[in-house]
Design a protein around this motif. Sequence first.
Motif, PDB file in Angstrom:
ATOM      1  N   GLU A   1      -0.925   9.445  -4.422  1.00  0.00           N
ATOM      2  CA  GLU A   1      -0.113   8.682  -3.478  1.00  0.00           C
ATOM      3  C   GLU A   1       0.208   7.282  -4.005  1.00  0.00           C
TER       4      GLU A   1
ATOM      5  N   TYR B   1       0.824  -1.211   0.000  1.00  0.00           N
ATOM      6  CA  TYR B   1       0.000   0.000   0.000  1.00  0.00           C
ATOM      7  C   TYR B   1       0.858   1.260   0.000  1.00  0.00           C
ATOM      8  N   SER B   2       1.914   1.265   0.778  1.00  0.00           N
ATOM      9  CA  SER B   2       2.761   2.456   0.885  1.00  0.00           C
ATOM     10  C   SER B   2       3.995   2.391  -0.003  1.00  0.00           C
TER      11      SER B   2
END
Length: 219
Positions: free
Chosen positions: A105, A26-27
Amino acid sequence: MARRKLYHYQVSEQAENVIQAGKPLYSEIKGKWNSLYFKKEQPIVVELACGKGEYTVGLGKKFPNKNFIGVDIKGDRIARGSALATEYQLDNVAFLRAGIQYSDEFFDQGELSEIWLIHPDPQVRDRDEKYRLTNPDFLNKYANFLKKDGLFCLKTDSDFLYEYSLETIGNAANFEIIEHTGDLYESHLLDEHHGVKTHYEGIFTAKGYTIKYIKARLI
């Protein structure tokens, strides 16, 4: 929470083809979808507000030489697309559970070849223009993610959103409209939706709504 919805949330949490908060990728995934997830260098196509993922899965089946990502904030919805992609053993399909407003992001500059927007909420009230997914702010986000000459495609049953999007895309300095039609099913552009019809599109057409289509190119 309804038992069925809870079940679908659990499916999303456990599914390898769903990237969401709490999972390692996810990051880390921004700019690295091909290397970290798909493990093969192919053009990346994103469907925004993908719902149950019918279009993402349908395109993934039809184009094994491309990688597809369905984006939606609703975990119970994308769980259905996730399960379908797993059933079809599609290793070129993934889902991202995140709000579209935070898409910068997860996608890097020039990482995407195409963006599809299929029957989004038209957000017809003036005060909700900031939520329309073809407003100038969102279009600037998409332009950043797309490669040069990358495509942005919209399908909608809403006359309002169609006319609004023709204006905003037409006025955008970084896009040019290549094709558009107010009645896709009676147009020479019909093949451009690749024969994939979502559940709601079937409902719309059965009620007599025409399907509108815009294809634009990043310049």
